[in-house]
Design a protein around this motif. Sequence first.
Motif, PDB file in Angstrom:
ATOM      1  N   SER A  83      76.824  15.152 -70.349  1.00  0.00           N
ATOM      2  CA  SER A  83      76.193  13.840 -70.125  1.00  0.00           C
ATOM      3  C   SER A  83      76.576  13.231 -68.780  1.00  0.00           C
ATOM      4  N   LEU A  84      77.502  13.863 -68.071  1.00  0.00           N
ATOM      5  CA  LEU A  84      77.823  13.381 -66.725  1.00  0.00           C
ATOM      6  C   LEU A  84      76.599  13.539 -65.816  1.00  0.00           C
ATOM      7  N   ALA A  85      75.692  14.426 -66.222  1.00  0.00           N
ATOM      8  CA  ALA A  85      74.469  14.643 -65.453  1.00  0.00           C
ATOM      9  C   ALA A  85      73.553  13.418 -65.497  1.00  0.00           C
ATOM     10  N   TYR A  86      73.800  12.499 -66.449  1.00  0.00           N
ATOM     11  CA  TYR A  86      72.928  11.322 -66.558  1.00  0.00           C
ATOM     12  C   TYR A  86      73.422  10.175 -65.684  1.00  0.00           C
ATOM     13  N   LYS A 173      85.419   3.516 -62.415  1.00  0.00           N
ATOM     14  CA  LYS A 173      84.776   2.199 -62.431  1.00  0.00           C
ATOM     15  C   LYS A 173      83.492   2.211 -63.259  1.00  0.00           C
ATOM     16  N   LYS A 174      82.638   3.183 -62.999  1.00  0.00           N
ATOM     17  CA  LYS A 174      81.318   3.146 -63.642  1.00  0.00           C
ATOM     18  C   LYS A 174      81.117   4.195 -64.732  1.00  0.00           C
ATOM     19  N   ILE A 175      82.138   4.987 -64.977  1.00  0.00           N
ATOM     20  CA  ILE A 175      82.006   5.976 -66.059  1.00  0.00           C
ATOM     21  C   ILE A 175      83.032   5.633 -67.127  1.00  0.00           C
ATOM     22  N   ASP A 176      82.564   5.310 -68.314  1.00  0.00           N
ATOM     23  CA  ASP A 176      83.507   5.047 -69.408  1.00  0.00           C
ATOM     24  C   ASP A 176      83.869   6.361 -70.101  1.00  0.00           C
ATOM     25  N   ALA A 177      82.893   7.231 -70.242  1.00  0.00           N
ATOM     26  CA  ALA A 177      83.132   8.510 -70.930  1.00  0.00           C
ATOM     27  C   ALA A 177      81.965   9.452 -70.639  1.00  0.00           C
ATOM     28  N   PHE A 178      82.187  10.725 -70.873  1.00  0.00           N
ATOM     29  CA  PHE A 178      81.073  11.676 -70.847  1.00  0.00           C
ATOM     30  C   PHE A 178      81.372  12.777 -71.851  1.00  0.00           C
ATOM     31  N   ILE A 191      84.639  15.146 -75.666  1.00  0.00           N
ATOM     32  CA  ILE A 191      84.368  13.820 -75.096  1.00  0.00           C
ATOM     33  C   ILE A 191      85.536  13.484 -74.176  1.00  0.00           C
ATOM     34  N   ALA A 192      85.232  13.133 -72.925  1.00  0.00           N
ATOM     35  CA  ALA A 192      86.286  12.735 -71.981  1.00  0.00           C
ATOM     36  C   ALA A 192      86.120  11.248 -71.708  1.00  0.00           C
ATOM     37  N   HIS A 208      78.834   6.371 -78.283  1.00  0.00           N
ATOM     38  CA  HIS A 208      77.661   6.645 -77.446  1.00  0.00           C
ATOM     39  C   HIS A 208      77.605   8.150 -77.109  1.00  0.00           C
ATOM     40  N   GLU A 209      78.753   8.680 -76.707  1.00  0.00           N
ATOM     41  CA  GLU A 209      78.801  10.110 -76.365  1.00  0.00           C
ATOM     42  C   GLU A 209      78.566  10.974 -77.602  1.00  0.00           C
TER      43      GLU A 209
END
Lengths: 348, 256
Positions: A83-86, A173-178, A191-192, A208-209
């Motif tokens: 999901s980091l691709a999103y 800052k802008k990534i809570d998890a992926f 899940i990271a 969400h993940e």
Amino acid sequence: METPKMNQTRTIYGSRIEQARKLSGYTQKQLAEKIGVNQSAIAQYEKGKTIPSDDALKAIAELTRFLPSFFELAPLDEFPEGSLAYRALRSVTAKEADKAYFNAKLMYEHISIMARSFVLPRVQLPLLGEKAERSAEITRASLGIAPDLPIRDLTNVLERNGIVILSLPIFLKKIDAFSTWVDLQGNRPIIAESFGKPGDRVRFSIAHELGHLVMHHPPKITIKLMEKEANNFASSFLLPKCVMDSELIKPLSLYTLAQLKIKWGVSMQALIFRARDLKIITERQATYLFTQMASHGWKTHEPNNLDIKIETPQLFRKMIEGLYDSPDRYAADMCLTDSRVSEMTLFA
Amino acid sequence: MFEENDENISALREEIKKDFSPITPIIYTVLETAQSVVPECIELFNERCGNDSPDAGKVYRLLHPSLMRAIMQILLNSKNLKTKAVIDHDNYDIKADWERIILSNNGLAGKYADRNYRLLKALRSETIGNILPPPGQSRKKSNYYCNSHLQQFRMPLYPSEGGCELPKHNVIYLWDNPTANSVSLYLVCPKWGRGNKAVAYFIDPIEHPALSIRPPVEPDEIVRELDLEKLRDDINIVLNGDTQDESNENDLREQN
């Protein structure tokens, strides 16, 4: 498979240099300046076209807090970015995404090595093509969670059901998890999560993940729709519809929302969205509640007395504890400096 | 003569706060909810009546206090806090045609923990000391404000033991909406009031009840440990390949 560059004494993997640089947050130019070479030299090292001198390698190792032997470790074949691709949707910079990805990759690599000494919990996560609300209901049932109760320690529940949770030792800052699916004793979800976010936000991000893992493997719709679906899933999963009618009693006030936040472990804002989505309150009432929250300054920071405990994953720590009598041995085996080990295990 | 000192007032303040602690969050919540409902009612009214003229603001100003009071009363009743609207005819007993008088600020009246309380709209003022509305012409309200004679019963001459209960002070909740989206609430114990003057023993701002919520303390909370079944103890076997057979052979050789 990457072909390493070799000389008489050493085998150096360029991708390891890139990994160390990116997870330390340096650009090629910055790293080059720090170790006194030009940028193209770094690019050449990373592509495996040239081998850094002993001094250069030592300098890179020191700067990135790895042992020089780290660059001789054969890299992991694949760690899908999932999901980091999103990230494009959240205007995440490439640098931050790289930091997230390479930190997670390093932790995953260690887990996959150590996992050879353990039987990991069986994966109990369904893959679904249902709508978010229904998917959340099925997922609760699959994970053995009651359909109408708050989930007290979400991280623990997921770990016991075979999902690997990595608590990244960095603030993003802008990534809570992926999340992503990897090949670890079979097909396994990962899940990271980023460090330094409020407990309720971390729980929502993990849920969400979980939605992405359950509904979007493989991705079937546009990124925008997937993100919306994952948010709906998280909301439905943490705040089940079957019980919200009796919890979100009208008229909804900030006081009620504060009490429900403690009970359900989600932010007051998530509760307002849920009440609006379930049509318990109107759009206008939701807007008004948000405005009231803003007037208290709670839209950016909800009251401290309502802080939700930050959940900590156990798998990574337990593996290290089970195999090593001291962090030094772990550091030596994984070619890390002591400071990087302390950082990596701080939140584990 | 009864001596009013800080200690007496402080004890009175604590006593009243404690008595009203169960209903203060309810009153705050009701006030906040009413404030969110009223603009919606007025917007709806304007929509239905096609009232989009600049005069629409007048409707808001005229209806706002009355609607607030009515909605607060309904919400309080739903929480089993029965109140009644104070109708004070003294207000209209105007003797002189051109005399400027201060009308009393009517509100809601209720009783809790053997104390009378009223919910009144605060006066707009820069200082908290000036927000208590004076009773104006109203004799009833003057009487309600008059708590000063009760303080003497708190002297050692009138010990609470011995079966006779101390008379209780009347209390006022003052509310205000300093901005369109925020509310303020104060707990007040009036001392006396007459005409355009009102004095209080204390006027204490009440913080939002959400700030007093404490997560439940769970001393026996047990972190559920993750069970991990171990296959091998030695990580070196994993890192350097499985040398189990070799080591067994070595062991055998040593034994021989």
